[in-house]
Write a protein that holds these residues in place. Structure first.
Motif, PDB file in Angstrom:
ATOM      1  N   GLU A 366       8.833  79.212  53.096  1.00  0.00           N
ATOM      2  CA  GLU A 366      10.010  80.055  53.851  1.00  0.00           C
ATOM      3  C   GLU A 366      11.311  80.027  53.032  1.00  0.00           C
ATOM      4  OE1 GLU A 366       8.573  80.105  58.434  1.00  0.00           O
ATOM      5  OE2 GLU A 366      10.310  78.841  57.792  1.00  0.00           O
ATOM      6  N   ARG A 367      11.452  79.018  52.371  1.00  0.00           N
ATOM      7  CA  ARG A 367      12.693  78.850  51.677  1.00  0.00           C
ATOM      8  C   ARG A 367      12.804  77.821  50.487  1.00  0.00           C
ATOM      9  NH1 ARG A 367      18.217  79.889  51.657  1.00  0.00           N
ATOM     10  NH2 ARG A 367      19.530  78.193  50.991  1.00  0.00           N
ATOM     11  N   VAL A 368      13.282  78.165  49.308  1.00  0.00           N
ATOM     12  CA  VAL A 368      13.507  77.385  48.183  1.00  0.00           C
ATOM     13  C   VAL A 368      14.872  77.154  47.953  1.00  0.00           C
ATOM     14  CG1 VAL A 368      11.568  77.963  47.135  1.00  0.00           C
ATOM     15  CG2 VAL A 368      13.415  79.130  46.505  1.00  0.00           C
ATOM     16  N   ALA A 369      15.175  75.862  47.483  1.00  0.00           N
ATOM     17  CA  ALA A 369      16.499  75.591  47.156  1.00  0.00           C
ATOM     18  C   ALA A 369      16.475  74.712  45.645  1.00  0.00           C
ATOM     19  CB  ALA A 369      17.346  74.758  48.288  1.00  0.00           C
ATOM     20  N   ALA A 370      17.294  75.012  44.727  1.00  0.00           N
ATOM     21  CA  ALA A 370      17.406  74.254  43.565  1.00  0.00           C
ATOM     22  C   ALA A 370      18.706  73.452  43.254  1.00  0.00           C
ATOM     23  CB  ALA A 370      17.245  75.301  42.374  1.00  0.00           C
ATOM     24  N   GLY A 371      18.388  72.230  43.255  1.00  0.00           N
ATOM     25  CA  GLY A 371      19.510  71.419  42.883  1.00  0.00           C
ATOM     26  C   GLY A 371      20.091  71.513  41.370  1.00  0.00           C
ATOM     27  N   GLY A 372      20.840  70.461  40.824  1.00  0.00           N
ATOM     28  CA  GLY A 372      21.170  70.723  39.460  1.00  0.00           C
ATOM     29  C   GLY A 372      19.671  70.739  38.662  1.00  0.00           C
ATOM     30  N   ARG A 373      18.875  69.514  38.823  1.00  0.00           N
ATOM     31  CA  ARG A 373      17.775  69.218  38.095  1.00  0.00           C
ATOM     32  C   ARG A 373      16.625  68.838  39.162  1.00  0.00           C
ATOM     33  NH1 ARG A 373      19.501  64.204  35.949  1.00  0.00           N
ATOM     34  NH2 ARG A 373      20.838  64.267  37.714  1.00  0.00           N
ATOM     35  N   SER A 374      16.631  69.453  40.470  1.00  0.00           N
ATOM     36  CA  SER A 374      15.802  69.149  41.472  1.00  0.00           C
ATOM     37  C   SER A 374      15.350  70.232  41.991  1.00  0.00           C
ATOM     38  CB  SER A 374      16.354  68.118  42.117  1.00  0.00           C
ATOM     39  OG  SER A 374      17.564  68.629  42.716  1.00  0.00           O
ATOM     40  N   SER A 375      14.306  70.274  42.649  1.00  0.00           N
ATOM     41  CA  SER A 375      13.476  71.421  43.419  1.00  0.00           C
ATOM     42  C   SER A 375      13.260  71.119  44.849  1.00  0.00           C
ATOM     43  CB  SER A 375      12.534  72.376  42.592  1.00  0.00           C
ATOM     44  OG  SER A 375      13.194  72.410  41.315  1.00  0.00           O
ATOM     45  N   PHE A 376      13.334  72.142  45.873  1.00  0.00           N
ATOM     46  CA  PHE A 376      12.849  71.961  47.082  1.00  0.00           C
ATOM     47  C   PHE A 376      12.241  73.302  47.735  1.00  0.00           C
ATOM     48  CE2 PHE A 376      16.420  69.050  46.270  1.00  0.00           C
ATOM     49  CZ  PHE A 376      15.911  67.697  46.947  1.00  0.00           C
ATOM     50  N   ALA A 377      11.160  73.203  48.650  1.00  0.00           N
ATOM     51  CA  ALA A 377      10.556  74.112  48.994  1.00  0.00           C
ATOM     52  C   ALA A 377      10.401  73.612  50.549  1.00  0.00           C
ATOM     53  CB  ALA A 377       9.118  74.278  48.587  1.00  0.00           C
ATOM     54  N   LYS A 378      11.024  74.573  51.604  1.00  0.00           N
ATOM     55  CA  LYS A 378      10.551  74.290  52.989  1.00  0.00           C
ATOM     56  C   LYS A 378       9.456  75.206  53.515  1.00  0.00           C
ATOM     57  CE  LYS A 378      12.430  76.392  56.560  1.00  0.00           C
ATOM     58  NZ  LYS A 378      11.260  76.612  57.477  1.00  0.00           N
ATOM     59  N   THR A 379       8.494  74.683  54.074  1.00  0.00           N
ATOM     60  CA  THR A 379       7.468  75.441  54.617  1.00  0.00           C
ATOM     61  C   THR A 379       7.316  75.956  55.787  1.00  0.00           C
ATOM     62  OG1 THR A 379       6.193  73.533  55.631  1.00  0.00           O
ATOM     63  CG2 THR A 379       5.994  73.730  53.270  1.00  0.00           C
ATOM     64  N   SER A 380       6.409  76.741  56.318  1.00  0.00           N
ATOM     65  CA  SER A 380       6.462  77.667  57.488  1.00  0.00           C
ATOM     66  C   SER A 380       6.104  76.685  58.630  1.00  0.00           C
ATOM     67  CB  SER A 380       5.537  78.622  57.470  1.00  0.00           C
ATOM     68  OG  SER A 380       4.193  78.128  57.246  1.00  0.00           O
ATOM     69  N   THR A 381       5.820  75.275  58.284  1.00  0.00           N
ATOM     70  CA  THR A 381       5.532  74.365  59.660  1.00  0.00           C
ATOM     71  C   THR A 381       6.665  73.553  59.699  1.00  0.00           C
ATOM     72  OG1 THR A 381       4.438  72.868  58.068  1.00  0.00           O
ATOM     73  CG2 THR A 381       3.047  74.413  58.903  1.00  0.00           C
TER      74      THR A 381
END
Length: 606
Positions: A366-381
């Motif tokens: 549902e959403r992605v976020a990028a730090g300087g050298r990192s990555s994140f993904a929030k799922t629908s659950t």
């Protein structure tokens, strides 16, 4: 709202005459006095008028003084043009003129930027040397010393139109690129330098595909060079990109179907595994000279190996470190064929595709976020997956995970130290630099759910918000003063959780959080509180002081009142060319943390 505001005097002659009238009103018998008294009185009037005139440039009078177009007043903690209905407030570092060309290098308190009077934007993004925004028409403007190519501290150029007619809704900026997402789901890329945007005379219009352009045929040639970044895999019918988020050298993109893609911006895009894959391909260098034509050469295979894998001696002493093992364009880092091809990642056409993250295929995000050298993904659950750099614990995997790079998307546990009966769900995730924040909902079934803000990563300047300074925090900690807040709802007749609307994290370590304190306020409710903390060496927290703040603190006005973000219907909204776009537009204020600076601008409500 003007409260106890003062206005810089703009009409000294009129004020001098008014002062003269006030002076005579104090001497009603002057007309009947002797000529000596008249001469003395006239002399005193002239002296008083001259004194008022001399002090009019920096002097102040009360709100009933006549206003001028150049007058600025204190509004919500800063200064603004009193004739402008919509005013953008800026503060912090301005050495590269990313805030305003006429303001000093350090702006201590929120101050109006004359560039954006009566202007509402769709989006705004700031970097160290340059900045970009999207105006009401969906056109992209760029400015700053880094953009105009001048030495730091010498540029006063106003925002310049670069990408037009694409109906842009979102921007992301890196050191060398500006990425723009259109309402139709297309992703465009421009250079962050004006000199690199120049098109050769007679060159075809940059196209919506890498090789076909029609501007030369219809007489609609663009003025700048840009390119579209397309998906390597064909999207489904009706599927489009709906969000982009960029770090230092990589970018994440999310589609309407919840698929996650990553894009290598430079050869350093996977230095810590933040792409989520190693192998991809890029156009051959020979094809970058004529990007509007079909590619004639095979694409170059690229294997971006993380440093922790390719260079196990990265943190070793020079005595045992192999010589020449750090160059990023060597075979060990990018593969044999790519090293032989001599790729140039400074060109915006270096990589023209988005690649789906293999480990997230089949996972609805549902959403992605990028730090300087990192990555994140929030799922629908309500779960969060993180990967990339972790030397400061910014992935949030706990104190026992000491790996400096997480190369595979890994679930972040957000319910540590909570009772077994408490259910924890991630609502949103935000990242910037080496800091990560999670907005989570806690519910134990016995009362209303609460909202907590958890932070991890580099809190050297207090960015964790837990009243401590820590340069490495692997276990997400609860930020003070913004977690577990409730307010009474007149509509529901009970207590409701106060939810953070947005969290803007600067790559340099300060945080601006907007609390939605208006949702349950009822009739006559105020705006939304702005809470700030973290690094403050360039006045980026807007409190007029230097010195980092480790605890979330409400931003105050000089009068001691809470700094509130408001929402209203503007009489008229102009674009950055000064032309009226629409009347009666619903707009709201939005706080953005930039590179050692901060901005509160008016944003068009979607």
């Amino acid at each position: 709202m003007l409260r106890g505001a003062t206005r810089i005097l703009g009409n000294p002659s009129a004020s001098a005459r008014a002062a003269g009238r006030r002076f005579h009103s104090q001497h009603p018998h002057a007309a009947a006095s002797r000529s000596t008294t008249l001469v003395l009185t006239s002399t005193l009037v002239a002296v008083a008028g001259a004194a008022l005139y001399a002090s009019s440039v920096g002097g102040t009078v009360h709100n009933d003084a006549p206003s001028t177009s150049k007058a600025r007043t204190q509004v919500n903690g800063g200064t603004r043009n009193v004739d402008a209905e919509l005013t953008t407030l800026v503060w912090g570092a301005n050495g590269t003129h990313t805030l305003d060309g006429e303001l000093p290098e350090s702006v201590r308190l929120p101050t109006s930027s004359e560039w954006f009077n009566n202007v509402a934007l769709r989006d705004l993004a700031l970097h160290e040397q340059h900045a970009a925004c999207v105006d009401a028409r969906g056109d992209v403007y760029q400015w700053g010393d880094g953009f105009f190519g001048t030495e730091s501290g010498s540029s006063h150029g106003k925002p310049r139109l670069t990408l037009r007619g694409k109906n842009i809704t979102q921007l992301q900026v890196t050191r060398s690129r500006v990425f723009a997402l259109s309402a139709s789901g297309r992703v465009y890329v421009l250079s962050s330098r004006q000199a690199d945007q120049t098109l050769a005379p007679g060159a075809p219009t940059p196209a919506s595909t890498p090789w076909w352009g029609t501007g030369w045929l219809w007489g609609e040639e663009e003025e700048v060079d840009f390119a579209e970044v397309t998906s390597n895999d064909k999207l489904k019918r009706g599927e489009r990109f709906v969000q982009i988020s960029a770090g230092l050298d990589h970018m994440l993109a999310l589609t309407s179907d919840g698929r996650t893609f990553a894009h290598p911006i430079t050869l350093n895009a996977n230095s810590h595994g933040q792409l989520g894959f190693r192998k991809c391909d890029v156009p051959a260098s020979a094809d970058l000279k004529d990007t509007h034509l079909p590619h004639k050469h095979p694409r170059v295979p690229l294997e971006l190996t993380p440093k922790s894998t390719a260079d196990p001696y990265a943190k070793s002493s020079p005595a045992i470190r192999p010589a020449g093992s750090t160059a990023r364009n060597t075979e060990a880092f990018i593969g044999k064929e790519a090293a032989a091809a001599g790729l140039d990642d400074s060109n915006i056409h270096f990589s023209d595709r988005l690649f789906e993250v293999p480990a997230l295929r089949g996972v609805k995000v549902e959403r992605v976020a990028a730090g300087g050298r990192s990555s994140f993904a929030k799922t629908s659950t309500g779960k969060v997956l993180g990967w990339g750099a972790n030397e400061f614990g910014q992935i949030g995997l706990g104190a026992n995970v000491t790996l400096e790079a997480i190369t595979v998307p890994t679930e972040v546990i957000l319910w540590r130290s909570t009772p077994a009966t408490t259910r924890t769900t991630c609502v949103d995730v935000f990242a910037g630099g080496d800091l990560t924040m999670f907005e989570v909902e806690r519910a134990d079934g016995s009362g209303m759910p609460s909202i907590d803000v958890l932070a991890c990563g580099n809190g050297q300047w207090g960015g964790l918000g837990n009243a401590l300074y820590s340069n490495a925090q692997g276990t997400p900690v609860r930020a003070k003063n913004v977690s577990g807040l409730f307010e009474y709802s007149e509509r529901a007749n009970n207590l409701q959780a106060i939810v953070p609307e947005t969290i803007s994290i600067s790559p340099t370590g300060h945080v601006l959080l907007t609390l939605d304190t208006r949702k349950h306020a009822g009739p006559g409710g105020g705006g939304k509180d702005v809470v700030m903390w973290g690094a403050n060496f360039d006045y980026q927290l807007g409190n007029g002081k230097r010195g980092s703040v480790p605890t979330p603190t409400v931003l105050l006005t000089p009068a001691g009142e809470r700094f509130m973000l408001s929402r209203k219907k503007a009489k008229e909204v102009r674009d950055l060319r000064g032309q009226v776009w629409k009347n009666g537009v619903e707009v709201e204020q939005r706080a953005v943390a930039g590179w050692n600076n901060s901005v509160v601008y008016w944003r068009i409500c979607s």
